[in-house]
Structures are given as C-alpha cells and as structure tokens.
Write an enzyme that holds these catalytic residues in place. Structure first.
Site, PDB file in Angstrom:
ATOM      1  N   ASP A 132      44.525 102.865  48.850  1.00  0.00           N
ATOM      2  CA  ASP A 132      44.530 104.245  48.335  1.00  0.00           C
ATOM      3  C   ASP A 132      43.384 104.999  48.999  1.00  0.00           C
ATOM      4  O   ASP A 132      42.224 104.825  48.634  1.00  0.00           O
ATOM      5  CB  ASP A 132      44.352 104.258  46.807  1.00  0.00           C
ATOM      6  CG  ASP A 132      45.593 103.725  46.074  1.00  0.00           C
ATOM      7  OD1 ASP A 132      46.355 102.938  46.681  1.00  0.00           O
ATOM      8  OD2 ASP A 132      45.793 104.095  44.905  1.00  0.00           O
ATOM      9  N   LYS A 204      49.410 110.831  46.670  1.00  0.00           N
ATOM     10  CA  LYS A 204      48.857 110.602  45.335  1.00  0.00           C
ATOM     11  C   LYS A 204      48.018 111.795  44.937  1.00  0.00           C
ATOM     12  O   LYS A 204      47.336 112.377  45.785  1.00  0.00           O
ATOM     13  CB  LYS A 204      48.031 109.309  45.391  1.00  0.00           C
ATOM     14  CG  LYS A 204      47.262 108.956  44.131  1.00  0.00           C
ATOM     15  CD  LYS A 204      46.555 107.595  44.297  1.00  0.00           C
ATOM     16  CE  LYS A 204      45.547 107.366  43.190  1.00  0.00           C
ATOM     17  NZ  LYS A 204      44.785 106.106  43.357  1.00  0.00           N
ATOM     18  N   LYS A 240      52.587 109.141  43.626  1.00  0.00           N
ATOM     19  CA  LYS A 240      51.763 108.551  42.575  1.00  0.00           C
ATOM     20  C   LYS A 240      50.876 109.598  41.907  1.00  0.00           C
ATOM     21  O   LYS A 240      49.868 110.005  42.478  1.00  0.00           O
ATOM     22  CB  LYS A 240      50.887 107.424  43.154  1.00  0.00           C
ATOM     23  CG  LYS A 240      49.948 106.788  42.124  1.00  0.00           C
ATOM     24  CD  LYS A 240      49.163 105.623  42.714  1.00  0.00           C
ATOM     25  CE  LYS A 240      48.079 105.129  41.748  1.00  0.00           C
ATOM     26  NZ  LYS A 240      47.253 104.065  42.326  1.00  0.00           N
TER      27      LYS A 240
END
Lengths: 304, 502
Positions: A132, A204, A240
């Site tokens: 991430d 995300k 996400k």
C-alpha cells in the site's frame, strides 16, 4: 489524459442515494459475509508489537470462534508496517489471508524517492503480498503531475509480483476534481508499466491518518474512474476505501455503491477491500444477531 | 470509445462475468416492501362543508392499483348538484374565513402541515398504491414537499401587505377557487393549490384526478382532524364532467388547473366570457442541455432524474436531451450503463426506482409514441432488462437516438419514461433547438463553465432553468410556464398573486 470534472452537489446526492437502499434478510446476510471477506485487518501504530500482529493474524484467519453455519470466511489481508511483515508472514503461513504492508514512507510520503523505493523492496523481500503506497501529494498539489506519475511507475516496478494499492490520501486533495484527477493519474501510471491483471493494482482513499478518510462520494468518484478505465481497456482496477468505515451498515452501503457503479464483477476481495479494524467486529455482531436473533455484547468478540 | 467497449457496457459490467480468480457473487437485493398496514375504506364520499357526504348523483366509481390492476376502493362521482353544494359551502364559508385574524388562519395551516408530517408514512403508502409511483419518491419527495407548502404559506398569512407594497393595507382574496389537479403528484398538487388559496383568505373546491383520488381524501380527513372551519376546503372526486361543472359554476371566481395543454385550452375558452380568472400549469417538452465541458457522470444523473423520475409523469420532465456533438457517444454509453441499474417493479418496494405507469390509458399513449418514434426512423434503446411483473401497467425506462427535431417524439409530450436524444454543435444551435417548441416550462443546463450557464439560462424560454441539477422543487420558488405551458406561477411570492385582488 482526458480531464474529468466532478460536480460536487450531484456527486454528493448520488452517493447519498446508495444509503437509501434497503438491504434485508438474505441479501443482508450475504452482504455481511461478503464484506467480512473483503476486510484488510489493519494495525498501523508506532506501538505495534509482534504479539499484537500475531493476535491480529489469528483473528484474520478465524474472525469468530463461535459456530456459524456455513463457516465464516477469513478476512482478505492483514495490513502492517514493513518491520512487522515477517511476523505476519509466519503467523499467516498456510492460510489464504494475504500480507499487506504500507510502504513508501507511509503515511506522509515525505521522504527521498530512493528511501521510499527501498522501503517497498524490503517489504516485498520480507514476504508482503501487497504493497500500500502513498502518492506524493506535495508534488500533485503543486502541479508536478509528471513527477507523481514517474514515482508510481517506479514503485510499481519495485513491487515485482506483489500487488500494489495506491493511496491518494483524498483528505489532503480536498476537492472532488482533484480526487478524480489523481485517480486517473494513478491508474494511467500503473497501466503504463505493462498489461495488468484484474486486481493487480488498487486505488485506495486514505492512510487513515488524515481526516476525512474514506467517504461515500470520494469512493464513488474513484469507482467512476475505475469504471471508465475498464470500459476503454477491459482491465479491472481494484478499489479500497480505508478509514472511517466502522459499522456493518456502512459497509453494506459501500457494497451497494460498488454493485451499482461498477457492477457485480467487483464484488470479490480480489477487486474490493475495506481498510478497517473496528468494522470486523461490527460485521460479526450483525452476523451473529441475524443468526441467533440476539445482539452479543462487545466483549463476546476478541479485540484482535 | 470503441465499439468493443460499448458492448462491454451492455453485458459484463452489470451482469459480471469475471475472469478474476475467486468467483464474484451475484448479490441481489431481497424484496423490501413497505409493510405498514394502512386502512382504506371500501367506499369514500364527497368532502363537502366539513363532512363526508354521500353524492346526490348516487354514483361511485372504482380506483385501481396500477401495479396490480386490482380495485382498491370506490369513490363518489360528483354530479352537477354535488358541485353546486360544494361551491355553496365554499361561498358561505369564505367571508368568515377571510375576516379571521391572519395569524389564526396561519395556525390552521401549520396544523395541517404538521398532521401531514405525522401521517407521512400512511400518505406515502396510499400515494404509491393509488398512483404507482415508487415509495422512495412518495416518501422522500411528494409528502415532505406537500407539508412544506403548508408550512411556507402559513407564514404568508399575516404578511400579505408586505408581499405587494402599494396594494393597500390588506389585499383582498378573490373568493371561491375551483381547483383541478392531475394524477402525477396527487397530494403535492393539492397542497400547491390549497395552501396559497387559504393563506390569502380564499375558500376552495378541489377536484383530484379520476385515477388518483385517495390522498386528497386522506387530506380531507386531516382537515377534519385539525377542525378547519366547515366549507373552507371542499374536496369532490369525479371525472371530466365533475370538472366541467365546477369550471362553469357562476360563484367560482378563480380557476386553477394543472394538467394537459389540450384541456387547459378548453378551460381558457370556457372562462373567456366570464368574470373568472384562471391560471394554467400545462404540459412541457423541456430541453436538458449538456455541454461537453460538463461533469459527465453527474450530468448523467441529471438525465436520469430529469426524465425517469416518477416514470416520466412530470410536466417539467427533461424529455429532450441535447448533447454537444463531441460528448454524444460518451453520454449515450454512460446513460446505457446507468439505465441497467435502475430497478423497475413493485412501487411499494423501498428499492424500486421506477414504478408502474399510472393508468392503462397512459400506457397505451406511451406505446403509441414508442411506435411513432420507430416508424419515423429513430432508434429505440431499451437497455434495462429487468423482468416486469405479469400484472399491472409497466414501461421500462428507454431512450431514442437518431431523433430529428421534427419527429413526433421530439415535439410532443409523451409523459412517460421515454427520452429523445439529439445533438448540437454550437451554443447558438443549442438555444435554437431548445426554444424550438410550443412549450416553455423548464430547462436544464450542464456545463462546468459559469459564464456559459448565465448566458444560456438567460436566453432560454422556460419558467424554470436548472443549472447542473434537475427537478428540484421548493415552496419558496415560483413554478410555471412560458408559451403553451401555461400562465401564472405557483409557489413563492409570485404564486400568491393569483389568489388576491391586486
């Protein structure tokens, strides 16, 4: 890159419309189980210990110790800092729960590029399945778009086989126009590294360290960017939302939004995740309530 | 966008045949019907002089649920003698009502507004059962707005002298008002008509539409509950004959009509040689103009709410979509995609977006237009594949491309979920096409550029122009048309004008 603008009033209105869907009985149960399987169980604190990560991994593999028929799924992944990846890797051995690690100088990204890239390489080396990353918001907001793009490309290459989630930190981008632009930029940069498989790259919303974190309108705008990319290329980028999703009902609203914006194909942990920690127990609470007809006390569920 | 992308829009995006490793699920929403039990009597009489009264005509007719084709109940058919009785009651009550202290009139209206809020769920269920509109809309739009109209106008009661400076200390009411309303927003239209009339000291005889009389009768119950003085509002049900008797009655001083342009013209002729005043809120064929620099995803939402809101049974529906040439493909693709997620079916299901067509007659009108569109060479896109219930009157949301401005589907009001998509190249051409219609009720403009909004909005012949939004209503905002869409305004300060001697 085609510029897409966002009309904030109508985007807010559309996002709110998903919360007015009524999800009951069978569809509720199915949705709750699905949401559980999409959770990235996360701990990202300075005081994180190997023991805490081991507890979290146990929780990830088997979220609930009681009897539910059919058995509940595991969550999708455990998300930790790079220094704890090897602990998580070991604790999750033999399960299908993924190890995700934040990297690239999380959460600010205010580090020299070579440091950020090494951060990625070491997390992958330690056994992370998913990285991430945070984008360089300073460069983005200053209009140095090319710089942001190049950095994403290099991080993607440093990931190797690991999947990449690109954190836009929408709370710092402030406007919906910026959110859309950053989404398009991230997707385009990742796509420029070669042919992507479905779910190999996610976008995300947030680190969870900045308020506001994930919101319905921001997620909607990012999903629209994902949909537009799919319509042109046929490649499915994952999504996400992270931070601020604490209740089962919110999770169902997000699933409704996914279903009605990009379609049922995205209703899988391969393509949609919730970055959350307290959401898991609320999902369990609702699942148990729906099964037994009684609400459980908070202490009936393990903390981690 | 290439053609393969287009075919993806059609099939995989929503139906989801994925190549990803774990199987994606088919997640369907379970039925979520509004279950609250609402009592509906087998037979309703006329509400005259504060009481439910059996019709002198001795006739009743059935009102049916358009989603099931089943009879809900019977309502009275007002004959000439009944109309006379209702008008007489209104006439007798009027002087006293007008002399009542304005703040006392306001109290009654606040009470009505609050009772509508308190009985909102029941009213929404009846509205959806009788008219076919989705409960989501009757619950979130019709009923709250109806209450708002009473709240808003209650506030005007003691401020009329400030509303029209120069008109004297206390502008006088016009007297007995005959009000005829349509079937698309039954309770809301009743509120639009009754609230300003009462605020100005008038009394009314209201006739709801033949196919949707039930919420107006429920409103009559509320008027009883709040002890509104007898005769101030009379509600008579019936068909065109009852309406004609009301318009022709000598003691009616003002006619307010919302409905078709055809009937509106007829009424205008009927009152031409009388002392009656009249306001008409009629049909429309409103343009929704999308420039290429608009926020397209949100503009598509505006198209959806513009034409598919209330099954397209909306006089100000954005039924003519004008898109700048360069954006036509992307708008059509996104519209196609978005249409697939609309849920058509049981109006009482909380997840329904598109309910039943109001009546069999209206359904056949819509079918007639669909056929006319195809015959003239336009391409019909019926991209929503939802299975329809076996019984009831249904029409899937759809749109035509390849439409010429001279086509019937681009000129006449269809009053259904049918959109005509056309293109333009320059802003001048957009304006020309937008204004090229006998109607002028509403218009929409979508662009990210502020200066363009002001320029276009100023030059559109329409009573309402929505910029980067569509179908937004508020009691404080006047609503009404240009050209054959009618005259007079409803709502806001301007809406009071028709109910006062100025």
């Amino acid at each position: 890159m085609m510029q897409h603008t966002v009309n904030a009033v109508m985007a807010d209105e559309r996002a709110a419309s998903f919360t007015r869907r009524s999800i009951k009985t069978d569809s509720k149960m199915q949705g709750l189980r699905l949401a559980l399987s999409m959770v990235d169980l996360t701990t990202l604190e300075g005081k994180d210990s190997p023991e805490k990560v081991r507890s979290l991994c146990r929780k990830a593999i088997q979220p609930y110790d009681g009897q539910i028929d059919p058995p509940l799924p595991s969550v999708a992944a455990v998300c930790v800092y790079p220094s704890l990846v090897s602990v998580a890797r070991k604790a999750l051995a033999g399960s299908n729960v993924k190890v995700a690690s934040v990297a690239t100088g999380f959460p600010s990204g205010q580090f020299p590029l070579d440091v950020r890239l090494r951060d990625v390489a070491e997390a992958v080396e330690a056994g992370a399945d998913e990285i991430d990353m945070v984008i360089n918001r300073g460069a983005f907001l200053a209009g140095r778009i090319g710089e942001v793009r190049d950095e994403i490309v290099q991080v993607k290459q440093a990931c190797g086989q690991a999947h990449l989630k690109i954190i836009l930190e929408t709370g710092e981008l402030e406007t919906y126009d910026n959110v859309r632009r950053a989404s398009d930029l991230a997707i385009e940069a990742a796509a420029s590294t070669g042919e992507l498989r479905g779910g190999e790259v996610f976008i995300k919303t947030s680190t969870g360290k900045v308020q506001p974190a994930a919101t319905m309108p921001v997620t909607l705008i990012m999903l629209e960017a994902i949909r537009d990319h799919y319509l042109v290329t046929g490649v499915r980028i994952g999504m996400k939302p992270a931070g601020g999703i604490r209740h089962a009902k919110q999770a169902l609203h997000y699933l409704v939004m996914v279903k009605e914006t990009v379609g049922d194909a995205w209703l899988t942990p391969e393509l949609f995740r919730f970055g959350a920690s307290s959401l898991t127990n609320d999902l369990l609470r609702q699942i148990v309530k729906t099964t037994t007809g009684r609400y459980s006390a908070a202490y009936d569920f393990s903390e981690a | 966008m290439d053609t393969s992308a287009e075919s993806r829009t059609q099939s995989t995006l929503i139906n989801g045949e994925a190549e990803s490793a774990s199987e994606p699920v088919q997640w369907e929403y379970s039925p979520a019907p509004e279950r609250a039990a609402v009592e509906i009597a087998d037979r309703y009489d006329l509400f005259i002089n504060g009481k439910f009264t059996a019709p002198k005509s001795r006739k009743h007719f059935a009102t049916i649920n358009p989603a099931t084709e089943q009879v809900i109940c019977e309502v009275a058919e007002a004959g000439k003698a009944d109309v006379t009785a209702a008008v007489a009651a209104a006439k007798a009550a009027q002087p006293k009502w007008a002399r009542l202290k304005p703040q006392e009139r306001a109290k009654y209206m606040y009470r009505i507004a609050r009772r509508i809020q308190e009985r909102a769920r029941e009213l929404a269920i009846i509205e959806s059962t009788d008219g076919g509109k989705p409960i989501r809309e009757s619950r979130d739009v019709d009923v709250p707005l109806a209450a708002q109209h009473f709240f808003y106008h209650a506030g005007w009661c003691d401020k009329l002298r400030y509303a029209f400076p120069g008109a004297g200390r206390d502008p006088k009411p016009v007297g007995v008002c005959g009000q005829i309303i349509p079937w698309n927003f039954p309770l809301l239209m009743a509120a639009w008509k009754i609230a300003p009339a009462l605020a100005c000291g008038n009394t009314c005889v209201l006739k709801p539409a033949e196919t949707t009389p039930l919420t107006a009768l429920r409103l009559a119950e509320i008027l009883e509950e709040v002890e509104l003085p007898a005769g101030v509002v009379n509600i008579i049900t019936g068909g065109p004959e009852s309406g004609r008797a009301l318009v022709e009655h000598n003691d009616v001083k003002k006619i307010a009509f919302t409905g078709s342009t055809e009937v509106g013209k007829l009424l205008a002729k009927m009152v031409a040689d009388t002392d009656k005043r009249i306001t008409l809120e009629l049909g429309g064929k409103s343009p929704n103009i999308i420039f290429a620099d608009a926020s397209i995803d949100q503009a598509v939402e505006g198209i959806i709410s513009g034409i598919y809101f209330n099954q397209g049974h909306v006089c100000c529906a954005g039924s003519r979509l004008l898109v700048e040439e360069g954006a036509v493909d992307i708008v059509v693709d996104k519209l196609t995609h978005r249409l697939q997620s609309l849920r058509v079916g049981d109006p009482l299901d909380k997840n329904t977006d598109i309910g039943a067509i109001n009546s069999k007659a209206q359904l056949s009108t819509i079918h007639k237009y669909l056929e006319a569109g195809r015959n003239e060479g336009a391409a019909l896109h019926e991209v929503n594949g939802q299975p329809l219930p076996r019984k009831g009157y249904w029409c899937r949301p759809c749109f035509f491309t390849g439409v010429q401005p001279s086509h019937v589907v681009a000129r006449e009001e269809i009053f259904g979920p049918v959109l005509a998509v056309m293109s333009f190249r320059t802003p001048e051409e957009a304006l020309e096409r937008a204004n090229n219609t006998p109607y002028g009720l509403a218009a929409g403009v979508w662009t990210d550029k502020g200066s363009k909004i002001f320029e276009i909005a100023r030059r559109l012949d329409a009573g309402v122009v929505w910029c980067n939004t569509y179908n937004k209503f508020d009691a404080a905002s006047p609503f009404g048309g240009f050209k054959e869409s009618g005259f007079g305004r409803e709502g806001g300060l301007q809406g009071l004008r028709a109910y006062l001697e100025l």
